[in-house]
Design an enzyme around this catalytic site. Structure first.
Site, PDB file in Angstrom:
ATOM      1  N   ASN A 156     -48.273 -59.088 -52.161  1.00  0.00           N
ATOM      2  CA  ASN A 156     -48.186 -57.620 -52.284  1.00  0.00           C
ATOM      3  C   ASN A 156     -48.397 -56.893 -50.959  1.00  0.00           C
ATOM      4  O   ASN A 156     -47.919 -55.780 -50.775  1.00  0.00           O
ATOM      5  CB  ASN A 156     -49.139 -57.088 -53.373  1.00  0.00           C
ATOM      6  CG  ASN A 156     -50.586 -57.361 -53.089  1.00  0.00           C
ATOM      7  OD1 ASN A 156     -50.924 -58.220 -52.283  1.00  0.00           O
ATOM      8  ND2 ASN A 156     -51.466 -56.648 -53.755  1.00  0.00           N
ATOM      9  N   GLU A 255     -61.289 -61.866 -52.199  1.00  0.00           N
ATOM     10  CA  GLU A 255     -60.910 -60.486 -52.554  1.00  0.00           C
ATOM     11  C   GLU A 255     -60.000 -60.637 -53.762  1.00  0.00           C
ATOM     12  O   GLU A 255     -58.837 -61.015 -53.638  1.00  0.00           O
ATOM     13  CB  GLU A 255     -60.217 -59.858 -51.343  1.00  0.00           C
ATOM     14  CG  GLU A 255     -60.225 -58.362 -51.360  1.00  0.00           C
ATOM     15  CD  GLU A 255     -58.938 -57.819 -51.896  1.00  0.00           C
ATOM     16  OE1 GLU A 255     -58.884 -57.600 -53.132  1.00  0.00           O
ATOM     17  OE2 GLU A 255     -58.006 -57.630 -51.114  1.00  0.00           O
ATOM     18  N   CYS A 289     -54.548 -54.453 -55.685  1.00  0.00           N
ATOM     19  CA  CYS A 289     -55.773 -54.722 -56.454  1.00  0.00           C
ATOM     20  C   CYS A 289     -56.628 -53.480 -56.595  1.00  0.00           C
ATOM     21  O   CYS A 289     -57.518 -53.450 -57.442  1.00  0.00           O
ATOM     22  CB  CYS A 289     -56.651 -55.774 -55.808  1.00  0.00           C
ATOM     23  SG  CYS A 289     -55.852 -57.004 -54.923  1.00  0.00           S
ATOM     24  N   GLU A 463     -64.127 -57.097 -45.937  1.00  0.00           N
ATOM     25  CA  GLU A 463     -63.124 -57.183 -44.863  1.00  0.00           C
ATOM     26  C   GLU A 463     -63.013 -55.812 -44.204  1.00  0.00           C
ATOM     27  O   GLU A 463     -63.066 -54.781 -44.878  1.00  0.00           O
ATOM     28  CB  GLU A 463     -61.780 -57.618 -45.439  1.00  0.00           C
ATOM     29  CG  GLU A 463     -61.857 -59.031 -46.000  1.00  0.00           C
ATOM     30  CD  GLU A 463     -60.517 -59.590 -46.446  1.00  0.00           C
ATOM     31  OE1 GLU A 463     -59.648 -58.816 -46.874  1.00  0.00           O
ATOM     32  OE2 GLU A 463     -60.349 -60.820 -46.354  1.00  0.00           O
TER      33      GLU A 463
END
Ligand code: SIN
Length: 483
Positions: A156, A255, A289, A463
């Site tokens: 994505n 993640e 997400c 991150e």
């Protein structure tokens, strides 16, 4: 095939130890907008993956000993080259992933921002001195790179999810092997071409592209020479990879999936909330997400919000991402479309109502119409699964407590959003939501300066930001005696 200004950015084989590795078999990369072949890419396997790990291991000796300043100079060059070539990189991205050009350019600059950020942040790794329990001792803490880092990244964000991980790893002094999604390998390979042009030494940044996700994933999670594994993708796959990492007790950061609530309280600026909901729900065709997964609206303003939101959704244009002005591109695959169709159908069977959209668009089989469902409850499949598509279910609530309870009623804890003006409420809700990232009167929260990551089954580690280096550093304690 779109013309690139620099055709050398279009690579079709794995990049290991500074060389392009052609294999014997190939796999196809398709443009999701029209199902046409974009490239035949050489298929790397477990042997090539292990080769990349050993290249990264050898390169670690020199790379980890470079000064943070020297690493920063090379990372900065990489950043400059990415920005210089952002239009070509965006074309490659839209070709293989489908997102509209403006979003693709946005992703390239977003990804590059992490390289710029960590080039500087790598210079700010601090240790400590600690008061010792006796006078003949001194206690010091230093931080050192963990070693070889392996990453598996999703389709994505084919550029930014690699840049976000690699930038922190390389700045910390680690070397890196990434396996991008087989659906979108070309953006990763273009990044490798620019890394080598920037002068990043052979073996420091390696990309293995191949269809054997299970086999290559096993190498990357179980190889004894890999110190740290990082993954962005679904919670389902993340759990399997975590189990595999346990065999060699790797440092991990994950993640994973999300189920973001987007709460609109009665004191909200409704126009701002509509605008925020549009970007946070429909960007990347709902395939992030952190995309809004459920809209929770206070009953007293539900009608007003829903009408305005529906008007804005009807204005969204659907089509090939290369066409100017398109807002919503194709979904990645027909399987992804089928999953969304199924969630909508099951929820409609349980009483949800389709207010806008609700079916495949006449642009083609991968285009799902921007959709709004009303009459939804939190226990319907559309609300308690990660949708990963352009569907916005609307749930109503009466009180602040109810909103927080509904929002937290999920195994996920990545992003949440809410719109409110009352300052007391803003604090209560921000503190009450069990999510790693909260957008307050804001629908776009991702940037290089901020710590991206989730709680609960949305993963661990952060991150970006000053915290993003921690996942790539080990703390070493030095005890000096005999003083
Ligand atoms: C993701 O969907 O995994 C990342 C989204 C973002 O960085 O904004």
């Amino acid at each position: 095939m779109k013309q690139l200004s620099d055709n050398q950015l279009f690579k079709t084989s794995s990049f290991i130890d500074g060389k392009w590795h052609k294999g014997t078999s190939t796999f196809e990369v398709l443009n999701p907008a029209n199902n046409q072949r974009v490239a035949n890419v050489f298929n790397a396997d477990t042997t090539e993956t292990a080769l990349a790990v050993s290249a990264a291991k050898n390169a670690f000796t020199l790379w980890s000993k470079k000064s943070a300043n020297d690493r920063a100079i090379l990372l900065r060059r990489w950043f400059d080259l990415i920005i210089e070539h952002k239009n070509d990189l965006a074309k490659i991205l839209t070709l293989e992933q489908g997102k509209p050009t403006a979003e693709a350019i946005g992703e390239i600059t977003y990804g590059a921002a992490f390289i710029e950020w960590f080039a500087e942040e790598g210079k700010r790794v601090y240790g400590d001195t600690i008061a010792a329990p006796s006078n003949d001792k001194r206690i010091l803490v230093i931080k050192q790179p963990v070693g070889v880092v392996a990453a598996i990244t999703p389709w994505n964000f084919p550029n930014a999810m690699i840049a976000r991980k690699a930038a922190a790893a390389l700045a910390a002094g680690c070397t890196f092997v990434v396996k991008p999604a087989a659906l979108t390998p070309l953006s990763a390979l273009a990044l490798a071409e620019l890394a080598t042009r920037a002068g990043i030494p052979h073996g420091v940044f390696n990309v293995v592209v191949g269809e054997d996700s299970v086999g290559m994933g096993k190498v990357l999670t179980q190889h004894p020479d890999i110190a740290k594994f990082t993954f962005t993708g679904s919670t389902f796959v993340g759990k399997k990879l975590l189990t595999q990492c346990a065999t060699t007790v790797k440092k991990v950061s994950m993640e994973l999936g999300g189920n973001a609530p987007f709460i609109v309280f009665e004191d909200a600026d409704i126009d701002a909330a509509v605008e925020g909901a549009i970007v946070s729900k429909y960007r990347n065709a709902g395939q992030t997400c952190v995309c809004t997964n459920r809209i929770l609206v206070q009953q007293s303003i539900a009608e007003q919000f829903t009408q305005k939101f529906a008007k804005a959704v009807k204005k969204l244009t659907v089509g090939d991402g290369f066409i100017e002005g398109i807002n919503v591109g194709p979904m990645i695959s027909t399987a992804a479309v089928d999953d969304v169709k199924q969630l909508v159908r099951l929820s409609v069977d349980l009483g949800a109502k389709i207010l806008v959209g609700g079916s495949i668009d006449d642009q083609g089989d991968k285009f799902y119409q921007p959709t709004i469902l009303t009459n939804v409850t939190n226990d319907m499949p559309i609300a308690n699964n990660e949708i990963f598509g352009p569907v916005a279910p609307i749930i109503t609530f009466d009180s602040e407590e109810e909103a927080i309870t509904l929002a937290n009623d999920t195994e996920y804890g990545l992003a949440a959003y809410f719109y409110a003006r009352d300052i007391g409420r803003v604090w209560r809700v921000a503190e009450g939501l069990d999510f790693g990232m909260i957008g307050i009167n804001e629908g776009i929260i991702s940037n290089a300066a901020a710590p991206f990551g989730g709680v609960k089954q949305s993963g661990n580690g952060r991150e970006g930001s000053k915290y993003g280096l921690d996942d790539y550093l080990e703390i070493k304690y030095l005890c000096m005696g005999g003083i």
